[in-house]
Write an enzyme that holds these catalytic residues in place. Structure first.
Site, PDB file in Angstrom:
ATOM      1  N   THR B 143      -2.797  -2.430   3.673  1.00  0.00           N
ATOM      2  CA  THR B 143      -2.418  -1.213   3.019  1.00  0.00           C
ATOM      3  C   THR B 143      -1.398  -1.521   1.848  1.00  0.00           C
ATOM      4  OG1 THR B 143      -2.600  -0.021   5.269  1.00  0.00           O
ATOM      5  CG2 THR B 143      -1.408   1.091   3.479  1.00  0.00           C
ATOM      6  N   GLY B 182       4.120  -4.160   9.287  1.00  0.00           N
ATOM      7  CA  GLY B 182       5.142  -4.335  10.102  1.00  0.00           C
ATOM      8  C   GLY B 182       5.747  -5.827  10.142  1.00  0.00           C
ATOM      9  N   GLU B 425      -4.480   3.443  12.040  1.00  0.00           N
ATOM     10  CA  GLU B 425      -5.639   2.848  12.736  1.00  0.00           C
ATOM     11  C   GLU B 425      -6.987   3.979  12.514  1.00  0.00           C
ATOM     12  OE1 GLU B 425      -5.952  -0.157  13.546  1.00  0.00           O
ATOM     13  OE2 GLU B 425      -4.045  -0.832  13.930  1.00  0.00           O
TER      14      GLU B 425
END
Lengths: 663, 663
Positions: B143, B182, B425
């Site tokens: 992303t 993350g 997701e």
């Protein structure tokens, strides 16, 4: 600013069908009021004393300290600048506090009004002057750890001791500890304590008492007083909501606030003249929540709408550039009903304020005949609007995708600081059932032939009946109002019939009420929604409205009504009032309305007139320069103070090196 | 523990109609699996290395550090204890992490699986061993700040330089910065970077590259790498979601993960055999989200249901004691549909996992014929269940009144850490429209006479038709399944017709799709809901079920189906499939079912088997001793470390004293 504006937002603004300033004037009550609003906002936003790091970067203790400091500066400046008018204070404090508050807000909202309303002149002389000048700081202690909604169930006691002419205050059980009062944990040195009055072993119900909880010298808790903060919450980090336990704390007989009832030296209890007077204040508070619900929703929609014009995503057509997210009809369906709801509740809040103002002189003179209806209406509308804002704010956050989840969007903080409105000052179901109780009473009166007035007048009228085979124009606001009226009236009637049938089946009134309560909720919700739709439609009959403004507001009103209709279509279909063809027509109209509103969306949120300093959102920036400011904001956040965080040396390095050595 | 149990909860447990252990066995797959689950949970919960202060009392940096430390200990212990089975790891890590995570979770969930799936044997030798043994720690960087859903739109480039046999990596614009991965902000020293491959000026699409971002010596960013944390979020405080900007960073040609496609030394691009293989992983991830959605909802319902039995409020009948809040039908109406939904999605998650497991060997062998249906089904169910859990968790929080707003309830943190499931997701609308696309294709096939199989078989069957004047038994699960089937089939058909009519009116396919997208969403939602209802009903045909368990699960299934039916009653009424009388009957059944479920409510949440250590909620404590622990918790919170906060000396004292002096 305009030179650097994001080109997509610039284009949106250039292509709007109306001048947003015209709607801003409409929303804020005219050019003079708008000018004053902007003046006060600028004053606050440009004041260096109110600048600080993002609260989202701070620990809770730092946030408390920052807002305490700012609150003190704000109070001082409002006095210096002589900002005393309700709306002037509202705009100034909103701009200072953004979507937060300060630890002394309950002093202003509850402590001072209670002293003004419940203290005698002599008591006011003693305490009110000190309180108004912040020589003392106080809060209002009613809710207990085990008791909220049901005030009569409070356990804190004030036992009169005629020998010493004192009240002995106790929280006799754990569940009696006061819990929640804002500013009580660390800030306040006084409270108005709500406690059960006992005289010679007999209970006389809940009364207010003035109690010092902290020393004026060193701020330490007074003897017998245990006080502290109730710990971290979803939001409201800045607020020291407190707990308070009392162990045989004695206060003079004079400390009972005794404008309405008192205890004589010999223990004689003098009871208050009427208990309904406080309803007026409740109506005002609830009207205020309707207003603020519309405004938090307006802020959330502003953020999500602007961002949806800046954000581009996916390929609608092969080879074409990624479209603005707002060009997706599904995105419009997420945002435009919320936009329409923000307008609908904004106008509802205005109407309630104006109804209250019209009635308040009447009420102050002791004529409380309007109170039951006003009270019932305000309960349902408070419940409806706060719940709608709650859901809407989260829909807006989710509509911003991943970035909505970042505190940079401003949406999480707006939500966590606003969602208490759904619970405080009357929980959703409790309030809706208050409205339902009034509706049941009114329905019974209408069945008995009485003519009803005000917001329930329609219950005694002849409701529109379904006409088989007739084609309706579902864009017609008259048709829509009729449909909402019919639905509300039917659901009220059916709830009343269900209630009666439960009693006929042998249940007592309480059990029958409980068994019918889901139907009663539904009826009260339908009644409140009808009020909102009709009020919106009525505001559009204002002949002074500019035609471009009229056109776009009409679309919003139609969208609000149609969206509520298709979302609850079963209510309109169940008794064949509307047909499946009507519902299908409604759905197609929604699509058409959304397409017409699309080019006006940015102008419609601009019209809410939230400057960047108040909106406090990188996604919702007026200039649309989102990504560069996201990055800048992230770089300033605490985890980025050092390139390598200290935890690397402590934990990660030994772990990785040991693992490497093993290979 | 039992001796100190809250008497109300004790009574609830004694009066249940079934033994909750029987349902627990059903939910967890039998006594042996349940025993193992509990063993692993105890191991984690009793381990002193995992004990620490409440995360809600910490700053974000402290939370990051605490979870990093705990994560390292957890990884180390799992290795020592040889905990390798999927479910063993799931139960152990859930008990360690409660409702939080740790900064290296993406290393486990994405970095390792990507290396395993996309690297050649030679590459695995080089990196996978290091990664599996935590000699390096990595994340998955896809992303970007301006690009999420639309992977083809990613802007990060990997340009092949044949002279040096390297790729030159760049984030050429601001919007190309990687954003969200993350563990990237502070923790990881490697990433799998998704970037557009360029060879001799030509783009070959997005490919994975192995990139070192921090030094293995001192953890400083590598040359040309700018990396940091993206700042505070709604939840996930423990996670250093990161940003990454790259400026002419060179990596060897060998660093492209090249199991499926590669670049030869001369710049020849070798393309992958099929692009559908990764769909299998997506199905698994989405099935996992359905499962975890049911579990977070189960946790929220456990908390709210137990607390609603401990909390007493108001006076239902004059003179009677305050009733348990759960005795109010309105409270049951808030909680029981969520309880039923938690069970419904729990069983849906199980079914999806088992369908996936059955198909995965087939898929691994290269037979991907089941993938389109599985993919479409998993998309809709992920979207439906995560949205339902989101709304349900907030309903549960609001049902706990004021105390629900406190972090002591555990509900705010559960919500803020779980709500990303609705966005990550695959965003809700994006996924529902993937399902809709499959439904439209299937509908076309069925119109053309093809026979459909699996979850869409009903579209080619003969749908149940409305029978005028017939009285239905709305409690009959067959009747309810038929109704959901009819609704789904009708909405699919109408959306297909609308799509066609938009195209006949002159729109191209993309515009027609967009114009129909709200109808398509509705159809995909109805399809997914039908699957959930039918799956629940089918699970009840298991003849080994104990009769007491069968009885109570049947009620939950009926409630789930009926609640969805009355909430969307218009969908069933619009074409006269059901009548107003059916809907009224359904509403009365809901009341009856809720009354029957009331005595079993606590046993039904006990059956989810969440120990206090995992539930992490004072309101939801198994022993029901809520108020004393609320007070104890509050007293331990940081603002109460001193009686008088430091801000008093700094701000409040000078303010109050100056004001006092002026009087």
């Amino acid at each position: 600013m305009a030179t650097r504006m994001n080109p997509d937002l610039k284009k949106e603004r250039e292509s709007a069908s109306f001048d947003p300033e015209k709607i801003t004037n409409f929303l804020y009550g005219g050019p003079e009021k708008l000018r004053r609003k902007r003046e006060l906002e600028s004053l606050a936003l440009n004041d260096p004393d109110f600048q600080h790091e993002d609260l989202n970067f701070m620990s809770r203790e730092q946030q408390y300290e920052t807002q305490l400091k700012k609150g003190i500066a704000m109070i001082t400046k409002m006095k210096e600048l002589n900002i005393t008018d309700f709306w002037d204070q509202y705009y100034y404090t909103t701009a200072v506090l953004v979507s937060d508050g300060y630890p002394m807000s309950v002093h202003e909202r509850m402590f001072l009004p209670t002293l003004r309303g419940q203290a005698t002149e002599q008591q006011k002389e003693k305490w009110l002057k000190m309180a108004e000048n912040y020589a003392i700081v106080g809060t209002y202690a009613q809710t207990e750890i085990g008791h909220g909604t049901f005030v009569r169930g409070l356990e804190t006691t004030a036992t009169f001791d005629p020998k010493t002419q004192e009240f002995i205050l106790n929280t006799p059980t754990l569940s009696a500890s006061k819990w929640w009062p804002g500013g009580m944990g660390k800030t306040s040195n006084y409270v108005v304590l709500m406690a059960q009055l006992y005289i010679r072993g007999k209970s006389y119900g809940v009364h207010p008492f003035m109690l010092q909880i902290r020393s004026l010298e060193d701020h330490k808790p007074m003897p017998g007083v245990t006080v502290g903060d109730i710990g971290p919450k979803f939001g409201y980090d800045f607020m020291d909501n407190g707990f308070l336990a009392l162990n045989n704390v004695r206060i003079p007989r004079e400390n009972m606030l005794k404008k309405y009832s008192r205890v004589e030296p010999d223990g004689t209890y003098v009871k208050p003249p009427s208990t309904k007077l406080t309803y007026g204040t409740m109506v005002l508070v609830r009207a205020g929540i309707v207003m603020s619900s519309s405004r938090v929703l307006a802020r959330a929609v502003t953020i999500a709408t602007r961002y949806s014009c800046v954000r581009r995503q996916s390929e609608m057509k092969p080879g074409h550039p990624e479209p603005q997210v707002l060009d997706y009809v599904t995105q419009q369906y997420k945002l435009f009903p919320n936009l329409a709801a923000a307008y609908a509740f904004w106008l509802t809040g205005q109407t309630m304020m104006s109804v209250y103002n019209k009635s308040s002189s009447q009420i102050e003179k002791g004529d409380i005949s309007v109170l039951p209806e006003l009270h019932a209406l305000s309960a349902g509308l408070k419940a409806l609007s706060s719940a709608r804002a709650d859901v809407g704010m989260e829909e807006c956050r989710l509509a911003c995708g991943g970035h909505g989840y970042s505190h940079a969007s401003g949406l999480p903080r707006l939500y966590t600081n606003s969602t208490p409105a759904a619970t405080a000052e009357g929980e959703h179901v409790v309030l809706m059932l208050q409205t339902a109780r009034y509706l049941m009473k009114s329905y019974t009166q209408s069945v008995q032939g009485e003519k009803l007035a005000g917001s329930v007048a329609y219950l005694s009228g002849v409701q529109p009946v379904p006409v088989a085979g007739r084609t309706r124009n579902m864009l017609d606001l008259g048709v829509l109002c009729d449909a909402y009226e019919h639905r509300a009236a039917r659901l009220v009637r059916e709830a009343a019939e269900q209630l009666r049938s439960e009693m006929q089946a042998g249940k007592d009134q309480a059990d029958a009420w409980n068994a019918t309560s889901v139907d009663l909720l539904k009826a009260a919700t339908a009644h409140s929604q009808y009020f909102v739709v009709r009020n919106f439609a009525e505001r559009l009959t204002d002949t002074t409205l500019d035609s471009s403004v009229f056109a776009v507001l009409t679309r919003l009103c139609q969208l609000y009504a149609l969206h509520g209709l298709v979302t609850n279509s079963g209510d309109f279909l169940e008794d064949d009032y509307l047909t499946g063809a009507d519902i299908r027509q409604a759905r197609r109209h929604i699509n058409t309305l959304m397409a017409k509103l699309r080019p006006d969306a940015v102008a419609l949120v601009d019209a809410f007139d939230y400057p960047d300093g108040i909106l406090n959102s990188i996604l919702g920036r007026y200039d649309g320069n989102v990504y560069e400011h996201l990055l800048e904001w992230a770089k300033a956040s605490p985890l980025n103070i050092t390139d390598v965080h200290q935890s690397y040396q402590k934990y990660l390095k030994p772990f990785l090196q040991a693992n490497r050595a093993k290979l």
